[in-house]
Scaffold this active site. Structure first.
Site, PDB file in Angstrom:
ATOM      1  N   HIS A 156      20.917  17.599  27.924  1.00  0.00           N
ATOM      2  CA  HIS A 156      20.759  18.497  26.493  1.00  0.00           C
ATOM      3  C   HIS A 156      20.807  17.693  25.401  1.00  0.00           C
ATOM      4  O   HIS A 156      20.092  18.320  24.539  1.00  0.00           O
ATOM      5  CB  HIS A 156      22.149  19.491  26.819  1.00  0.00           C
ATOM      6  N   ASP A 157      21.339  16.486  25.287  1.00  0.00           N
ATOM      7  CA  ASP A 157      21.110  15.986  23.862  1.00  0.00           C
ATOM      8  C   ASP A 157      20.209  14.731  24.078  1.00  0.00           C
ATOM      9  O   ASP A 157      20.399  13.760  22.796  1.00  0.00           O
ATOM     10  CB  ASP A 157      22.602  15.501  23.555  1.00  0.00           C
ATOM     11  N   LYS A 160      18.811  12.948  20.804  1.00  0.00           N
ATOM     12  CA  LYS A 160      19.655  12.245  19.916  1.00  0.00           C
ATOM     13  C   LYS A 160      19.044  10.718  19.900  1.00  0.00           C
ATOM     14  O   LYS A 160      19.230   9.646  19.188  1.00  0.00           O
ATOM     15  CB  LYS A 160      20.971  12.039  20.366  1.00  0.00           C
ATOM     16  N   HIS A 185      17.676  17.011  16.758  1.00  0.00           N
ATOM     17  CA  HIS A 185      17.800  16.654  18.234  1.00  0.00           C
ATOM     18  C   HIS A 185      17.654  17.633  19.289  1.00  0.00           C
ATOM     19  O   HIS A 185      16.927  17.366  20.266  1.00  0.00           O
ATOM     20  CB  HIS A 185      19.214  15.869  18.536  1.00  0.00           C
ATOM     21  N   ASP A 261      29.037  22.869  27.142  1.00  0.00           N
ATOM     22  CA  ASP A 261      29.131  21.722  26.160  1.00  0.00           C
ATOM     23  C   ASP A 261      30.355  21.998  25.279  1.00  0.00           C
ATOM     24  O   ASP A 261      31.106  20.977  24.987  1.00  0.00           O
ATOM     25  CB  ASP A 261      27.720  21.537  25.242  1.00  0.00           C
TER      26      ASP A 261
HETATM   27 FE   LIG Z   1      23.471  18.891  21.037  1.00  0.00          FE
HETATM   28 FE   LIG Z   2      27.063  17.154  24.639  1.00  0.00          FE
END
Ligand SMILES: [Fe+2]
Ligand SMILES: [Fe+2]
Length: 319
Positions: A156-157, A160, A185, A261
């Protein structure tokens, strides 16, 4: 089952295993199928690590009714095992590639640990399943989506990787401009999957882009110019005139990973906060129903809440 039926079953199972991408789901599937084949109520899988065997998965319905299998099953079981072994190797290779992508994101943002992404992946799958059963989604689609969502949620991230360390590791509160940069992001992560053709790519893109959207339309990234441009490439002809995504405009997997999350963040220790206690967490999730989160997804969350708590013990922060 006669021999002919068993050969047919083993062929079907072997083909089926080759469709599964996620390692944990594959191991569950192998064990369930081999138990079906051998009419065994219980089973365990061990994975070879160097010259040791590591206990990996176990299933147990009851401890009764274990029927010894006839001799002619043995070659079929060996055939099945070699297919399953290949499928496991392939799933491990995929998982390792994804874990490397995740490690890259983790090098940037120390909050995105391996344990966090594993938990978010596992929570998302359970919440999806609880939602899908209530929504009457066919079993086959549920299985397929579980597999895709597990890995997509772990990523999901991943966007970044593109955000500066100066911002991600800043020990103080972010300025408004810095927060604007953090927001990117989502669509930068989605961009990593945009040229992909596979089902997995589209689920991973959906999750990366939408996991910070909110049900009441106050989340991000919404649809700004850059996103509109990306969006138009991805979904030509679809209406993008509105600027915030709201309610069911937010794709399902984004709505699911959003709650997974946030739940994990509330349960976890961060530099600036202690883990919340269970009562506060439950209250916060309930309060956010219809605001941050889709009420149907919140209901699904509570239907599988006991399983979610078990998952958090399976992937603790410090091992
Ligand atoms: Fe995020
Ligand atoms: Fe996260």
């Amino acid at each position: 089952m006669d021999l002919q039926e068993k050969i047919e079953l083993i062929t079907r199972i072997s083909l089926d295993l080759n469709q599964v991408k996620d390692l944990d789901i594959l191991l569950e599937r192998i064990l369930a199928n081999v138990r079906l084949f051998l009419n065994a109520d219980a089973g365990s899988i061990y994975l070879k690590e160097g010259d040791r065997l590591r206990f990996s998965h176990s299933q147990n319905n009851t401890l009764q009714n274990i029927i010894p299998f006839p001799d002619y099953d043995q070659p079929l079981v060996i055939h099945f095992a070699s297919n399953a072994g290949l499928a496991i190797e392939r799933a491990q290779a995929t998982r390792n590639t994804l874990l490397r992508m995740i490690s890259m994101a983790e090098l940037r943002d120390p909050k995105e640990t391996g344990a966090h992404v594993n938990r978010v992946g596992a929570y998302s799958v359970e919440i999806y399943e609880a939602w899908a059963r209530a929504a009457g989604i066919p079993e086959e689609d549920i299985e397929h989506n579980r597999d895709l969502l597990r890995m997509a949620a772990m990523l999901h991230d991943v966007g970044k990787v593109a955000i500066s360390d100066i911002i991600l590791k800043k020990p103080a509160r972010l300025t408004i401009d810095e927060f604007e940069i953090i927001k990117s992001h989502t669509w930068l992560g989605a961009g990593l999957f945009k040229d992909g053709q596979s089902d997995f790519d589209s689920v991973a893109m959906e999750v990366a882009l939408n996991h910070h959207e909110k049900w009441d339309g106050t989340g991000y990234p919404g649809l700004n110019d850059e996103i509109n441009e990306l969006h138009n490439k991805l979904f030509p002809g679809e209406d993008t005139s509105h600027t915030a995504k709201k309610g069911k405009d937010i794709p399902l997997f984004g709505r699911i990973v959003a709650i997974a999350d946030v739940y994990d963040a509330l349960c976890s220790q961060r530099v600036y906060k202690k883990p919340w206690d269970e009562y506060e967490i439950i209250n916060e999730i309930k309060k956010s129903s219809g605001r941050h989160f889709d009420p149907d997804i919140v209901a699904a969350f509570f239907r599988c809440y006991d399983i979610l708590k078990n998952i958090s013990q399976k992937y603790p922060d410090h091992q």
